[in-house]
Design a protein around this motif. Sequence first.
Motif, PDB file in Angstrom:
ATOM      1  N   ALA A   1       0.108   5.214 -16.571  1.00 52.69           N
ATOM      2  CA  ALA A   1       0.123   3.783 -16.255  1.00 52.69           C
ATOM      3  C   ALA A   1       0.729   3.541 -14.874  1.00 52.69           C
ATOM      4  O   ALA A   1       0.232   2.708 -14.104  1.00 52.69           O
ATOM      5  CB  ALA A   1       0.893   3.015 -17.324  1.00 52.69           C
ATOM      6  N   VAL A   2       1.796   4.282 -14.532  1.00 49.91           N
ATOM      7  CA  VAL A   2       2.413   4.165 -13.203  1.00 49.91           C
ATOM      8  C   VAL A   2       1.407   4.559 -12.132  1.00 49.91           C
ATOM      9  O   VAL A   2       1.246   3.880 -11.114  1.00 49.91           O
ATOM     10  CB  VAL A   2       3.690   5.043 -13.107  1.00 49.91           C
ATOM     11  N   LYS A   3       0.691   5.663 -12.382  1.00 49.30           N
ATOM     12  CA  LYS A   3      -0.312   6.154 -11.421  1.00 49.30           C
ATOM     13  C   LYS A   3      -1.426   5.129 -11.231  1.00 49.30           C
ATOM     14  O   LYS A   3      -1.812   4.815 -10.098  1.00 49.30           O
ATOM     15  CB  LYS A   3      -0.893   7.482 -11.897  1.00 49.30           C
ATOM     16  N   GLU A   4      -1.931   4.590 -12.324  1.00 42.61           N
ATOM     17  CA  GLU A   4      -3.031   3.621 -12.240  1.00 42.61           C
ATOM     18  C   GLU A   4      -2.599   2.327 -11.561  1.00 42.61           C
ATOM     19  O   GLU A   4      -3.354   1.743 -10.786  1.00 42.61           O
ATOM     20  CB  GLU A   4      -3.595   3.356 -13.629  1.00 42.61           C
ATOM     21  N   LYS A   5      -1.364   1.877 -11.815  1.00 43.03           N
ATOM     22  CA  LYS A   5      -0.850   0.682 -11.148  1.00 43.03           C
ATOM     23  C   LYS A   5      -0.730   0.944  -9.642  1.00 43.03           C
ATOM     24  O   LYS A   5      -1.077   0.098  -8.815  1.00 43.03           O
ATOM     25  CB  LYS A   5       0.506   0.285 -11.724  1.00 43.03           C
ATOM     26  N   GLY A   6      -0.246   2.123  -9.286  1.00 37.11           N
ATOM     27  CA  GLY A   6      -0.135   2.490  -7.878  1.00 37.11           C
ATOM     28  C   GLY A   6      -1.487   2.538  -7.193  1.00 37.11           C
ATOM     29  O   GLY A   6      -1.642   2.074  -6.057  1.00 37.11           O
ATOM     30  N   GLU A   7      -2.487   3.094  -7.878  1.00 36.83           N
ATOM     31  CA  GLU A   7      -3.838   3.140  -7.313  1.00 36.83           C
ATOM     32  C   GLU A   7      -4.387   1.734  -7.105  1.00 36.83           C
ATOM     33  O   GLU A   7      -5.019   1.453  -6.081  1.00 36.83           O
ATOM     34  CB  GLU A   7      -4.771   3.933  -8.228  1.00 36.83           C
ATOM     35  N   ALA A   8      -4.116   0.849  -8.064  1.00 34.89           N
ATOM     36  CA  ALA A   8      -4.586  -0.538  -7.935  1.00 34.89           C
ATOM     37  C   ALA A   8      -3.927  -1.229  -6.751  1.00 34.89           C
ATOM     38  O   ALA A   8      -4.588  -1.939  -5.978  1.00 34.89           O
ATOM     39  CB  ALA A   8      -4.313  -1.305  -9.223  1.00 34.89           C
ATOM     40  N   GLU A   9      -2.609  -1.022  -6.582  1.00 36.12           N
ATOM     41  CA  GLU A   9      -1.904  -1.621  -5.442  1.00 36.12           C
ATOM     42  C   GLU A   9      -2.429  -1.073  -4.121  1.00 36.12           C
ATOM     43  O   GLU A   9      -2.592  -1.807  -3.150  1.00 36.12           O
ATOM     44  CB  GLU A   9      -0.402  -1.367  -5.551  1.00 36.12           C
ATOM     45  N   LEU A  10      -2.689   0.216  -4.091  1.00 37.59           N
ATOM     46  CA  LEU A  10      -3.211   0.853  -2.882  1.00 37.59           C
ATOM     47  C   LEU A  10      -4.573   0.287  -2.515  1.00 37.59           C
ATOM     48  O   LEU A  10      -4.823  -0.068  -1.363  1.00 37.59           O
ATOM     49  CB  LEU A  10      -3.294   2.365  -3.084  1.00 37.59           C
ATOM     50  N   HIS A  11      -5.453   0.165  -3.485  1.00 37.23           N
ATOM     51  CA  HIS A  11      -6.796  -0.368  -3.227  1.00 37.23           C
ATOM     52  C   HIS A  11      -6.753  -1.857  -2.876  1.00 37.23           C
ATOM     53  O   HIS A  11      -7.523  -2.325  -2.038  1.00 37.23           O
ATOM     54  CB  HIS A  11      -7.723  -0.110  -4.412  1.00 37.23           C
ATOM     55  N   GLN A  12      -5.837  -2.598  -3.497  1.00 36.57           N
ATOM     56  CA  GLN A  12      -5.697  -4.022  -3.180  1.00 36.57           C
ATOM     57  C   GLN A  12      -5.232  -4.201  -1.733  1.00 36.57           C
ATOM     58  O   GLN A  12      -5.782  -5.024  -0.997  1.00 36.57           O
ATOM     59  CB  GLN A  12      -4.696  -4.684  -4.129  1.00 36.57           C
TER      60      GLN A  12
ATOM     61  N   GLY B   1       0.818  -1.212   0.000  1.00 35.97           N
ATOM     62  CA  GLY B   1       0.000   0.000   0.000  1.00 35.97           C
ATOM     63  C   GLY B   1       0.848   1.256   0.000  1.00 35.97           C
ATOM     64  O   GLY B   1       0.545   2.228  -0.697  1.00 35.97           O
ATOM     65  N   ILE B   2       1.930   1.253   0.775  1.00 32.22           N
ATOM     66  CA  ILE B   2       2.836   2.409   0.817  1.00 32.22           C
ATOM     67  C   ILE B   2       3.486   2.605  -0.549  1.00 32.22           C
ATOM     68  O   ILE B   2       3.576   3.722  -1.056  1.00 32.22           O
ATOM     69  CB  ILE B   2       3.888   2.241   1.925  1.00 32.22           C
ATOM     70  N   LYS B   3       3.933   1.503  -1.151  1.00 26.82           N
ATOM     71  CA  LYS B   3       4.531   1.587  -2.482  1.00 26.82           C
ATOM     72  C   LYS B   3       3.493   2.095  -3.488  1.00 26.82           C
ATOM     73  O   LYS B   3       3.790   2.946  -4.330  1.00 26.82           O
ATOM     74  CB  LYS B   3       5.057   0.230  -2.934  1.00 26.82           C
ATOM     75  N   GLY B   4       2.272   1.584  -3.378  1.00 26.73           N
ATOM     76  CA  GLY B   4       1.204   2.032  -4.283  1.00 26.73           C
ATOM     77  C   GLY B   4       0.925   3.512  -4.131  1.00 26.73           C
ATOM     78  O   GLY B   4       0.714   4.226  -5.115  1.00 26.73           O
ATOM     79  N   MET B   5       0.936   4.006  -2.888  1.00 24.28           N
ATOM     80  CA  MET B   5       0.703   5.423  -2.649  1.00 24.28           C
ATOM     81  C   MET B   5       1.823   6.261  -3.265  1.00 24.28           C
ATOM     82  O   MET B   5       1.572   7.289  -3.895  1.00 24.28           O
ATOM     83  CB  MET B   5       0.600   5.702  -1.152  1.00 24.28           C
ATOM     84  N   GLY B   6       3.062   5.798  -3.102  1.00 27.51           N
ATOM     85  CA  GLY B   6       4.194   6.504  -3.692  1.00 27.51           C
ATOM     86  C   GLY B   6       4.126   6.523  -5.209  1.00 27.51           C
ATOM     87  O   GLY B   6       4.374   7.552  -5.848  1.00 27.51           O
ATOM     88  N   ASP B   7       3.801   5.376  -5.800  1.00 27.90           N
ATOM     89  CA  ASP B   7       3.677   5.300  -7.258  1.00 27.90           C
ATOM     90  C   ASP B   7       2.539   6.189  -7.763  1.00 27.90           C
ATOM     91  O   ASP B   7       2.665   6.826  -8.813  1.00 27.90           O
ATOM     92  CB  ASP B   7       3.441   3.857  -7.714  1.00 27.90           C
ATOM     93  N   THR B   8       1.438   6.227  -7.023  1.00 23.85           N
ATOM     94  CA  THR B   8       0.313   7.081  -7.402  1.00 23.85           C
ATOM     95  C   THR B   8       0.736   8.549  -7.404  1.00 23.85           C
ATOM     96  O   THR B   8       0.457   9.287  -8.355  1.00 23.85           O
ATOM     97  CB  THR B   8      -0.877   6.868  -6.446  1.00 23.85           C
ATOM     98  N   LEU B   9       1.417   8.958  -6.363  1.00 26.28           N
ATOM     99  CA  LEU B   9       1.875  10.345  -6.265  1.00 26.28           C
ATOM    100  C   LEU B   9       2.893  10.663  -7.358  1.00 26.28           C
ATOM    101  O   LEU B   9       2.774  11.663  -8.064  1.00 26.28           O
ATOM    102  CB  LEU B   9       2.478  10.598  -4.881  1.00 26.28           C
ATOM    103  N   ARG B  10       3.884   9.800  -7.512  1.00 24.77           N
ATOM    104  CA  ARG B  10       4.922  10.017  -8.522  1.00 24.77           C
ATOM    105  C   ARG B  10       4.314  10.058  -9.926  1.00 24.77           C
ATOM    106  O   ARG B  10       4.625  10.939 -10.726  1.00 24.77           O
ATOM    107  CB  ARG B  10       5.967   8.907  -8.430  1.00 24.77           C
TER     108      ARG B  10
ATOM    109  N   ASP C   1      -5.603  -2.024   0.640  1.00 25.15           N
ATOM    110  CA  ASP C   1      -6.657  -1.500   1.494  1.00 25.15           C
ATOM    111  C   ASP C   1      -7.799  -2.498   1.653  1.00 25.15           C
ATOM    112  O   ASP C   1      -8.389  -2.608   2.728  1.00 25.15           O
ATOM    113  CB  ASP C   1      -7.174  -0.192   0.909  1.00 25.15           C
ATOM    114  N   SER C   2      -8.103  -3.227   0.599  1.00 22.02           N
ATOM    115  CA  SER C   2      -9.208  -4.181   0.683  1.00 22.02           C
ATOM    116  C   SER C   2      -8.901  -5.324   1.650  1.00 22.02           C
ATOM    117  O   SER C   2      -9.819  -5.920   2.207  1.00 22.02           O
ATOM    118  CB  SER C   2      -9.538  -4.730  -0.702  1.00 22.02           C
ATOM    119  N   ARG C   3      -7.640  -5.603   1.880  1.00 24.03           N
ATOM    120  CA  ARG C   3      -7.267  -6.646   2.843  1.00 24.03           C
ATOM    121  C   ARG C   3      -7.739  -6.276   4.248  1.00 24.03           C
ATOM    122  O   ARG C   3      -8.081  -7.130   5.051  1.00 24.03           O
ATOM    123  CB  ARG C   3      -5.763  -6.877   2.830  1.00 24.03           C
ATOM    124  N   PHE C   4      -7.753  -4.979   4.534  1.00 21.49           N
ATOM    125  CA  PHE C   4      -8.136  -4.520   5.868  1.00 21.49           C
ATOM    126  C   PHE C   4      -9.573  -4.021   5.918  1.00 21.49           C
ATOM    127  O   PHE C   4     -10.031  -3.556   6.948  1.00 21.49           O
ATOM    128  CB  PHE C   4      -7.173  -3.431   6.338  1.00 21.49           C
ATOM    129  N   GLY C   5     -10.278  -4.046   4.802  1.00 16.99           N
ATOM    130  CA  GLY C   5     -11.696  -3.692   4.774  1.00 16.99           C
ATOM    131  C   GLY C   5     -11.987  -2.225   4.932  1.00 16.99           C
ATOM    132  O   GLY C   5     -13.067  -1.843   5.349  1.00 16.99           O
TER     133      GLY C   5
END
Length: 118
Positions: free
Chosen positions: A53-64, A22-31, A66-70
């Motif tokens: 594409a980097v932003k969208e991949k980061g958003e997907a990782e962040l949401h994935q 999630g942290i990596k996804g947030m960083g990729d989204t921002l970058r 996040d969904s683990r913790f509901g």
Amino acid sequence: MADRTQDKTHEAVGDVKSVLKGIKGMGDTLRGSVNESIDTAFNDREGEIKNKAVKEKGEAELHQADSRFGGTAARGTTTTAGGTTTGAGAHSGGVGNMSSTVPQGRLGGEPTTTRERF
């Protein structure tokens, strides 16, 4: 008993991995967002597509992650077409939007006489 401890250990390791993802996804989204904006400003279509594409991949990782913790990705934020916002606004309090209740008589400002300058 050993199986339960081992299961909890695996669960904890999975949680840590999700947090890091999630942290990596947030960083990729921002970058990706920042670089996409720069590429858009300079009409670099190839860079814009790559960074989107980097932003969208980061958003997907962040949401994935996040969904683990509901929960929702970064509570209190909203993802929009233009980026992510907290909804707080630039002047969400009494400071800066002229709604302060502090009396304004003789507080600061320019000195009125030469004697007040020192």
